[in-house]
Design an enzyme around this catalytic site. Sequence first.
Site, PDB file in Angstrom:
ATOM      1  N   ASN A  86     -42.668 -24.937   2.672  1.00 51.97           N
ATOM      2  CA  ASN A  86     -42.897 -23.885   3.668  1.00 51.97           C
ATOM      3  C   ASN A  86     -44.380 -23.637   3.842  1.00 51.97           C
ATOM      4  OD1 ASN A  86     -43.853 -20.934   2.945  1.00 51.97           O
ATOM      5  ND2 ASN A  86     -42.813 -21.737   1.117  1.00 51.97           N
ATOM      6  N   GLY A 131     -47.243 -18.595   5.862  1.00 52.61           N
ATOM      7  CA  GLY A 131     -48.538 -17.960   6.084  1.00 52.61           C
ATOM      8  C   GLY A 131     -48.483 -16.446   6.155  1.00 52.61           C
ATOM      9  N   SER A 166     -51.783 -16.431  -4.781  1.00 50.42           N
ATOM     10  CA  SER A 166     -51.451 -17.822  -5.080  1.00 50.42           C
ATOM     11  C   SER A 166     -50.744 -18.575  -3.963  1.00 50.42           C
ATOM     12  CB  SER A 166     -50.568 -17.873  -6.331  1.00 50.42           C
ATOM     13  OG  SER A 166     -49.447 -17.011  -6.200  1.00 50.42           O
ATOM     14  N   THR A 218     -52.405 -19.373   3.080  1.00 52.03           N
ATOM     15  CA  THR A 218     -53.417 -18.489   3.630  1.00 52.03           C
ATOM     16  C   THR A 218     -54.780 -19.004   3.196  1.00 52.03           C
ATOM     17  OG1 THR A 218     -51.945 -16.563   3.599  1.00 52.03           O
ATOM     18  CG2 THR A 218     -54.305 -16.127   3.680  1.00 52.03           C
ATOM     19  N   LYS A 228     -49.624 -12.648  -9.362  1.00 44.33           N
ATOM     20  CA  LYS A 228     -48.866 -13.899  -9.215  1.00 44.33           C
ATOM     21  C   LYS A 228     -49.826 -15.061  -9.018  1.00 44.33           C
ATOM     22  CE  LYS A 228     -44.839 -15.861  -6.853  1.00 44.33           C
ATOM     23  NZ  LYS A 228     -43.728 -15.569  -5.926  1.00 44.33           N
ATOM     24  N   ASN A 232     -46.105 -19.588  -8.161  1.00 41.13           N
ATOM     25  CA  ASN A 232     -45.833 -19.764  -6.738  1.00 41.13           C
ATOM     26  C   ASN A 232     -45.504 -21.236  -6.478  1.00 41.13           C
ATOM     27  OD1 ASN A 232     -45.864 -19.255  -3.852  1.00 41.13           O
ATOM     28  ND2 ASN A 232     -47.278 -17.574  -4.268  1.00 41.13           N
ATOM     29  N   GLY A 264     -38.067 -23.521  -9.634  1.00 39.14           N
ATOM     30  CA  GLY A 264     -37.089 -24.537  -9.988  1.00 39.14           C
ATOM     31  C   GLY A 264     -35.858 -24.039 -10.714  1.00 39.14           C
TER      32      GLY A 264
END
Length: 480
Positions: A187, A190, A255, A259, A339, A368, A419
Site C-alpha cells: 500500500n 500516504g 515509520s 509520506t 511506532k 510498520n 505478519g
Amino acid sequence: MHSVLRAIRARCPRRVGLQRRLSSHWKFEKKIMRKETPLTSTLKSVAKTIGYVGFCGGCVIFISLGDARREDSPLMKALMKLDPETAHNVSVYAASCSYRTREFLGLVESDVRRMQIEDMLGVEFCGMTMKNCIGLAAGYDKNAQAMQGMLDMGFGFVEAGTVTPLPQPGNPKPRVFRLPEQKCVINRYGFNSEGHKAFEERFKTEAEYKRLFQPGRIIGINIGKNKTQTDAVSDYVKGVELLGQYADYLVVNVSSPNTPGLRDLQNEKQLRELLTAVMKARDALPRRSPIDYVEQKKQRKERWVWTWKHQLGLPLHEEEPLLDLAKVKRPDMPPLFVKIAPDVNKENLESIAQVVKETKVDGIVISNTTIRRDFGFEHKNLKEKGGLSGPVLREMSNEVISDFYRLTEGKIPIIGVGGVSTGKDALDKIKAGASVVQLYTGLIYGGPARVSNIKSELVALLTEQNYSHVSEAVGANHKN
C-alpha cells in the site's frame, strides 16, 4: 383570525385560485385511484410477486452469506473480486453498521466462544485492562468509523488512524495492491485522512453514547503529520492536545514509508526532539478521574456482554461478565507509544532505544510495513512502490522486537505487529518480547474468523507449552 385570513386571500387572489385548482385535481385523482381497472389489478399482482420473490431471494442470499466470518464464505470471495481499496471501504462500512446488522451477518463474536478462549489471554498492559492480547493495527479504521464493530469482532484493542491535523486525500489511486499467492499487500495510501476535526466529532459521539473507556474495550489513536507540513513536531503535538482526552493510548507514527521524509524522524536528534515535545503535551493533559465500573454496570448493561438472547429472556451458559470489574484498571492519562519501521539497522535501533528510555515514552510499536522486496519470490505487483505487509514481514519484525527487548532489558512494553495470521505467529512475537500483538493484513485474507482462530490457536499452544497465562510467555526466548 378569520379576518386575517380574508385579508391574506384578498392580497393573493392568484395563489388562492391555484390552491383551489390543485384541490380539485387531487379530488379527481382520488376518484380515479378508487376505481379498480384490469391494468391496475395486473400491476398490483406483478408488484406483489416481485416483492415476494425478492424477499425470499434476499433471505436465501443472507443465509448463504450469513457466516461472513469464514474465509471461504461467498461474501469474502466477493470482496476479493473487488479492487483492494473498494473492498477495504466496503468492509469498514459493514463493521460500522448497527450491532444487530453485524450480528446477523456473523460479524460479532459470540459471548460463549469468547469465554471459552479468553481466560488465558486477558492482560494488564501499561495500566490498561485488555480482555485479550490480540489487537487491530492502525491503517484499517483510518477515520474512526468502525471501532466498536471491530471490538465486537473479538479484538482486545483497536487502533484508529493514522489521523493528520488537516484533511488530505493521500496519494493518487490505485494505491493498494494484493499479492494473493503470498497473502501480502503493498500500500501507498500516504496518510489519507479526514483530519482532526472529523476524528474528534466521531469520538465526541462515542463519548455521548458512553462507548468510550468501557472495561476491556481499549481504543488507541495513531497520529501523524500532513504531507506538506515542514514543522512535523507541531502536527504531532496538535494531535496529542486535541485527541488525547478521547484515547485509551496514543501512538506517534514516524515509520510510514509513504509520506516523504517521515522516516527521517527516526534519526536520534529528530526523534529526541519529537518525543520530548509530545511527552510534554501528553503530561499537560487533564488527569482522568477513576471510573467505578461495578457501579457503572449497575446503571446499564454492557452491550458486549449482554446479547440479544438476554433481551429475549433466554439464558446463556454464563451470566457473569468476562472481566472482574472491580479489578479493571484505567491510567490517569493515555500511555504514549512510538511506532518504528522494520527496516532500521542495528545502530539506528540502539539510538531509538536510548531515546525512548531518556524521554520516558511508555512503549513502542514494532513494526510498520517494509520497503524491502528481496524475499525470493516474483509477482507483477512487487514492483509497485509502497509498504509491503504480510507473512514475509514476520521474521523481520520478530528480529527487531527481539533486539529491542534485549537493548531495553524488557523494561519498555512492546506492541508486536507484522505478519500475524495464526496463533503461532502471535506466540512467536510474544516470546520475542512483545506483550501484545496486532494484525491487519491477516484480516484481509482470513476474514473476521481469523481473530477467533488466532486466539483459539494461541490458547492451545500456551496450554501445550505449559503456560498458565499469556503473560508468562513474554520474552521467553531471552530467558533460556
